[in-house]
Design a protein around this motif. Structure first.
Motif, PDB file in Angstrom:
ATOM      1  N   TYR A  85      90.052  35.662  96.253  1.00 40.00           N
ATOM      2  CA  TYR A  85      90.943  34.628  95.743  1.00 40.00           C
ATOM      3  C   TYR A  85      91.257  34.917  94.279  1.00 40.00           C
ATOM      4  O   TYR A  85      90.405  35.410  93.531  1.00 40.00           O
ATOM      5  CB  TYR A  85      90.310  33.245  95.871  1.00 40.00           C
ATOM      6  CG  TYR A  85      90.299  32.726  97.284  1.00 40.00           C
ATOM      7  CD1 TYR A  85      91.307  31.883  97.742  1.00 40.00           C
ATOM      8  CD2 TYR A  85      89.290  33.090  98.171  1.00 40.00           C
ATOM      9  CE1 TYR A  85      91.303  31.415  99.051  1.00 40.00           C
ATOM     10  CE2 TYR A  85      89.286  32.629  99.474  1.00 40.00           C
ATOM     11  CZ  TYR A  85      90.290  31.794  99.904  1.00 40.00           C
ATOM     12  OH  TYR A  85      90.289  31.337 101.200  1.00 40.00           O
ATOM     13  N   SER A  86      92.469  34.590  93.889  1.00 42.37           N
ATOM     14  CA  SER A  86      92.928  34.802  92.517  1.00 42.37           C
ATOM     15  C   SER A  86      93.281  33.454  91.918  1.00 42.37           C
ATOM     16  O   SER A  86      94.197  32.771  92.394  1.00 42.37           O
ATOM     17  CB  SER A  86      94.145  35.734  92.520  1.00 42.37           C
ATOM     18  OG  SER A  86      94.617  35.954  91.214  1.00 42.37           O
ATOM     19  N   PRO A 112      99.589  31.230  88.751  1.00 38.28           N
ATOM     20  CA  PRO A 112     100.258  32.483  88.385  1.00 38.28           C
ATOM     21  C   PRO A 112      99.962  33.613  89.359  1.00 38.28           C
ATOM     22  O   PRO A 112      99.039  33.547  90.172  1.00 38.28           O
ATOM     23  CB  PRO A 112      99.673  32.795  87.005  1.00 38.28           C
ATOM     24  CG  PRO A 112      98.298  32.203  87.053  1.00 38.28           C
ATOM     25  CD  PRO A 112      98.415  30.954  87.897  1.00 38.28           C
ATOM     26  N   VAL A 113     100.778  34.659  89.254  1.00 39.54           N
ATOM     27  CA  VAL A 113     100.582  35.900  90.004  1.00 39.54           C
ATOM     28  C   VAL A 113     100.421  37.017  88.983  1.00 39.54           C
ATOM     29  O   VAL A 113     101.264  37.178  88.106  1.00 39.54           O
ATOM     30  CB  VAL A 113     101.790  36.210  90.910  1.00 39.54           C
ATOM     31  CG1 VAL A 113     101.609  37.560  91.602  1.00 39.54           C
ATOM     32  CG2 VAL A 113     102.006  35.099  91.923  1.00 39.54           C
ATOM     33  N   VAL A 114      99.332  37.763  89.096  1.00 36.39           N
ATOM     34  CA  VAL A 114      99.125  38.924  88.229  1.00 36.39           C
ATOM     35  C   VAL A 114      98.819  40.123  89.129  1.00 36.39           C
ATOM     36  O   VAL A 114      97.941  40.056  89.983  1.00 36.39           O
ATOM     37  CB  VAL A 114      97.978  38.700  87.222  1.00 36.39           C
ATOM     38  CG1 VAL A 114      97.790  39.948  86.357  1.00 36.39           C
ATOM     39  CG2 VAL A 114      98.260  37.491  86.344  1.00 36.39           C
ATOM     40  N   VAL A 154      94.809  35.516  85.331  1.00 33.73           N
ATOM     41  CA  VAL A 154      93.956  35.139  86.452  1.00 33.73           C
ATOM     42  C   VAL A 154      92.604  35.835  86.338  1.00 33.73           C
ATOM     43  O   VAL A 154      92.447  36.797  85.583  1.00 33.73           O
ATOM     44  CB  VAL A 154      94.609  35.512  87.803  1.00 33.73           C
ATOM     45  CG1 VAL A 154      95.908  34.758  88.003  1.00 33.73           C
ATOM     46  CG2 VAL A 154      94.838  37.009  87.901  1.00 33.73           C
ATOM     47  N   ASP A 155      91.636  35.327  87.116  1.00 38.19           N
ATOM     48  CA  ASP A 155      90.318  35.949  87.091  1.00 38.19           C
ATOM     49  C   ASP A 155      90.304  37.272  87.857  1.00 38.19           C
ATOM     50  O   ASP A 155      89.614  38.215  87.461  1.00 38.19           O
ATOM     51  CB  ASP A 155      89.261  34.983  87.653  1.00 38.19           C
ATOM     52  CG  ASP A 155      89.586  34.500  89.072  1.00 38.19           C
ATOM     53  OD1 ASP A 155      90.717  34.762  89.554  1.00 38.19           O
ATOM     54  OD2 ASP A 155      88.719  33.865  89.691  1.00 38.19           O
ATOM     55  N   LYS A 156      91.072  37.368  88.953  1.00 34.09           N
ATOM     56  CA  LYS A 156      91.116  38.598  89.751  1.00 34.09           C
ATOM     57  C   LYS A 156      92.564  38.912  90.107  1.00 34.09           C
ATOM     58  O   LYS A 156      93.156  38.235  90.959  1.00 34.09           O
ATOM     59  CB  LYS A 156      90.290  38.447  91.033  1.00 34.09           C
ATOM     60  CG  LYS A 156      88.795  38.298  90.803  1.00 34.09           C
ATOM     61  CD  LYS A 156      88.061  38.176  92.120  1.00 34.09           C
ATOM     62  CE  LYS A 156      86.559  38.036  91.916  1.00 34.09           C
ATOM     63  NZ  LYS A 156      85.830  37.891  93.202  1.00 34.09           N
ATOM     64  N   PRO A 157      93.158  39.926  89.496  1.00 38.37           N
ATOM     65  CA  PRO A 157      94.542  40.267  89.843  1.00 38.37           C
ATOM     66  C   PRO A 157      94.624  41.018  91.157  1.00 38.37           C
ATOM     67  O   PRO A 157      93.648  41.627  91.613  1.00 38.37           O
ATOM     68  CB  PRO A 157      94.969  41.165  88.670  1.00 38.37           C
ATOM     69  CG  PRO A 157      93.692  41.815  88.227  1.00 38.37           C
ATOM     70  CD  PRO A 157      92.612  40.777  88.420  1.00 38.37           C
ATOM     71  N   GLN A 197      96.870  25.333  97.443  1.00 35.22           N
ATOM     72  CA  GLN A 197      96.886  24.589  96.184  1.00 35.22           C
ATOM     73  C   GLN A 197      95.562  24.770  95.444  1.00 35.22           C
ATOM     74  O   GLN A 197      94.551  24.232  95.855  1.00 35.22           O
ATOM     75  CB  GLN A 197      97.140  23.102  96.456  1.00 35.22           C
ATOM     76  CG  GLN A 197      98.532  22.845  97.046  1.00 35.22           C
ATOM     77  CD  GLN A 197      98.728  21.406  97.437  1.00 35.22           C
ATOM     78  OE1 GLN A 197      97.913  20.820  98.155  1.00 35.22           O
ATOM     79  NE2 GLN A 197      99.810  20.816  97.002  1.00 35.22           N
ATOM     80  N   TRP A 198      95.548  25.475  94.351  1.00 35.29           N
ATOM     81  CA  TRP A 198      96.615  26.188  93.674  1.00 35.29           C
ATOM     82  C   TRP A 198      96.055  27.540  93.327  1.00 35.29           C
ATOM     83  O   TRP A 198      95.603  27.781  92.209  1.00 35.29           O
ATOM     84  CB  TRP A 198      97.066  25.412  92.434  1.00 35.29           C
ATOM     85  CG  TRP A 198      97.833  24.174  92.813  1.00 35.29           C
ATOM     86  CD1 TRP A 198      99.179  24.110  93.005  1.00 35.29           C
ATOM     87  CD2 TRP A 198      97.345  22.847  93.038  1.00 35.29           C
ATOM     88  NE1 TRP A 198      99.563  22.831  93.355  1.00 35.29           N
ATOM     89  CE2 TRP A 198      98.446  22.032  93.375  1.00 35.29           C
ATOM     90  CE3 TRP A 198      96.078  22.279  93.021  1.00 35.29           C
ATOM     91  CZ2 TRP A 198      98.315  20.679  93.680  1.00 35.29           C
ATOM     92  CZ3 TRP A 198      95.946  20.945  93.319  1.00 35.29           C
ATOM     93  CH2 TRP A 198      97.057  20.158  93.643  1.00 35.29           C
ATOM     94  N   LYS A 199      96.068  28.432  94.306  1.00 32.95           N
ATOM     95  CA  LYS A 199      95.471  29.751  94.172  1.00 32.95           C
ATOM     96  C   LYS A 199      96.111  30.674  95.203  1.00 32.95           C
ATOM     97  O   LYS A 199      96.778  30.220  96.135  1.00 32.95           O
ATOM     98  CB  LYS A 199      93.950  29.681  94.369  1.00 32.95           C
ATOM     99  CG  LYS A 199      93.546  29.198  95.747  1.00 32.95           C
ATOM    100  CD  LYS A 199      92.044  29.067  95.892  1.00 32.95           C
ATOM    101  CE  LYS A 199      91.510  27.800  95.306  1.00 32.95           C
ATOM    102  NZ  LYS A 199      91.903  26.570  96.022  1.00 32.95           N
TER     103      LYS A 199
END
Length: 512
Positions: free
Chosen positions: A140-141, A234-236, A164-167, A125-127
């Motif tokens: 971690y994203s 989200p998922v990127v 996201v910051d890191k896909p 939660q939540w990453k």
């Protein structure tokens, strides 16, 4: 009449041919499996359209040709064996025709063998946490949508809540195997373009795979209701050509080595209060504020406040331990693997000096490193307490007091500790005022359990109750903590039984 009938039926007849171009239809995706799923979907769709066309066509024609105004009279007959056999066999054959391509697709979807790359995906939660097996690369994203957009203080971006910051980065034309699990609750990793949607369950490993042929950025999200910020997970996925992916992977390894070197260098760095507060605020707002709130007040009965809390105002070493390692049995997760030593030091400093706490403590990287390695801070540390081998340190919070399991509780101690445990573990269901939620969770105020036999009360809290949402806390709380929360429930609000439960009472019930 015939032309009117054809005009009425035209949209139905055109539906299968329009389906592929419709914006409302499933998309083919960018993988072989996603295209198989799309083909299966269209096959079933066409079969359903054909069945609908035949069934409704016969019905409509029958209504028109055999209507009363044309002088038709109803026939009188009983069941026909031939008809019974026909409408049993024909649907059976149709289902078999559907099952053959469906089974083939499902078997292909569940075959992650012979993968070129394996990635572990861990939801929390939540990453999302991505770990590349055999490559020493992991990160971690997190959602990167600005808070101003979420709070309607700025216009929504093109990829609102889907950035996201890191896909996750994947190569083209390589089979990638995913191992999915969770740190806390059930999540679901879903990327529609890959036709991959797999649950991430705590304590279990699920498998999935993909092979993407087209470079690009593909977006998805958690498809399982995993908590109050479920929509912010989200998922990127960024898919690169193979050569570019190999370069990216080498770059990540160098960055990991540089970060490790920076960690070592930070051990000798002395942080100032202003610098720590600035960095700590950034970390807090990005990692802690979702639960404990930006103002540090938490959510009563769900997430504890940082403002004025025994942890933030108590022993520095205990504070570092909770932030770094989390707290078992609660939603407080461990951040030791998510933050650098400097970030851990800064966020602890921020929590101890923000929201009116004002302890003046400035936590240094060295202190955090020493705690993570099981030692006490050296003499240069500014926050943690030092103890001699035989020195006794008074616990600074009710939770710490619960670890001293040999001493009997006084009623005041039991009520203080019990209140803290109740608000952290029980109030989400039974409410802070003990009134419960009628029809969903029973009240404790005035309940037959809280006013009845202590042994039965202890048993329910410790072992739970089968067939209800009441879980057992024996594996989550010590005997002393169980005694305290039962004492609290029996004496809070209007209950006032005067009962004082001890750890020995809990042990006696457990031994029965």
């Amino acid at each position: 009449m015939k032309y009117k009938l054809l005009a009425w039926m035209a949209p139905w007849m055109a539906t299968p041919f329009m389906a592929k171009a419709s914006l409302w239809n499933m998309t083919p995706g960018v993988t072989e499996i996603s295209q198989q799923v799309y083909s299966l979907h269209m096959t079933i769709f066409y079969i359903c359209c054909a069945i609908a066309f035949v069934v409704f066509g016969v019905m409509i024609i029958s209504l028109i040709r055999h209507r009363k105004s044309k002088g038709a009279t109803p026939a009188h007959f009983h069941e026909s064996t031939k008809v019974e056999i026909a409408w049993t066999v024909v649907p059976f054959l149709i289902l078999i025709g559907m099952a053959v391509p469906a089974t083939s697709t499902l078997i292909a979807m569940e075959d992650p063998s012979d993968a070129d790359l394996t990635i572990q995906i861990t939801g929390s939660q939540w990453k999302w946490h991505y770990q590349y097996f055999g490559e020493d690369v992991g990160f971690y994203s997190l959602l990167s949508t600005p808070k101003a957009q979420i709070e309607n203080q700025a216009a929504k971006g093109e990829n609102y809540l889907l950035e996201v910051d890191k896909p996750l980065v994947l190569p083209t034309n390589r089979k990638v195997r995913f191992l999915l699990t969770s740190d806390d609750v059930i999540h679901s990793w879903w990327v529609p373009a890959f036709a991959v949607k797999k649950d991430a369950n705590p304590g279990f490993i699920n498998e999935a795979w993909t092979r993407v042929t087209e470079p690009g950025i593909y977006r998805g999200q958690c498809a399982e209701l995993c908590g109050k910020d479920h929509g912010y997970m989200p998922v990127v996925v960024e898919v690169l050509p193979e050569a570019e992916f190999d370069l990216w992977l080498e770059q990540q390894k160098r960055l990991a080595a540089d970060a490790e070197a920076a960690e070592r260098d930070s051990l000798s760095e002395q942080l100032g209060l202003s610098e720590s507060m600035t960095l700590g605020e950034q970390v807090y707002n990005g990692r802690c504020a979702a639960c404990h709130q930006p103002n540090g007040m938490g959510l009563p009965g769900v997430f504890p406040a940082i403002k004025g809390s025994p942890v933030a105002l108590g022993d520095v070493a205990a504070h570092i331990d909770i932030v770094a390692h989390g707290q078992t049995g609660t939603a407080m997760q461990a951040f030791a693997d998510q933050l650098s030593l400097k970030e851990l030091a800064a966020v602890v400093t921020y929590q101890r000096n923000a929201f009116g706490n004002d302890t003046g403590d400035v936590i240094q990287t060295r202190e955090v490193n020493d705690r993570l390695n099981g030692g006490e801070p050296d003499e240069a540390g500014t926050g943690a307490k030092h103890t001699e081998p035989n020195e006794v340190v008074e616990p600074t919070s009710a939770i710490e007091a619960s670890t001293e399991t040999t001493a009997a509780l006084t009623l005041e101690q039991a009520m203080t500790l019990g209140s803290e445990i109740y608000n952290g573990r029980c109030a989400a269901c039974h409410q802070v005022n003990g009134m419960g939620v009628p029809g969903a969770f029973p009240a404790i105020n005035g309940s037959a359990i809280a006013l009845g036999e202590p042994a039965e009360h202890i048993s329910i809290v410790a072992e739970g109750r089968a067939g209800t949402a009441m879980m057992g806390f024996a594996g989550q709380l010590s005997a002393r903590e169980l005694a305290a929360v039962v004492t609290y429930q029996r004496n809070a609000w209007d209950n006032q039984t005067g009962d004082l439960i001890q750890a020995t009472d809990v042990d006696a019930v457990a031994g029965q």
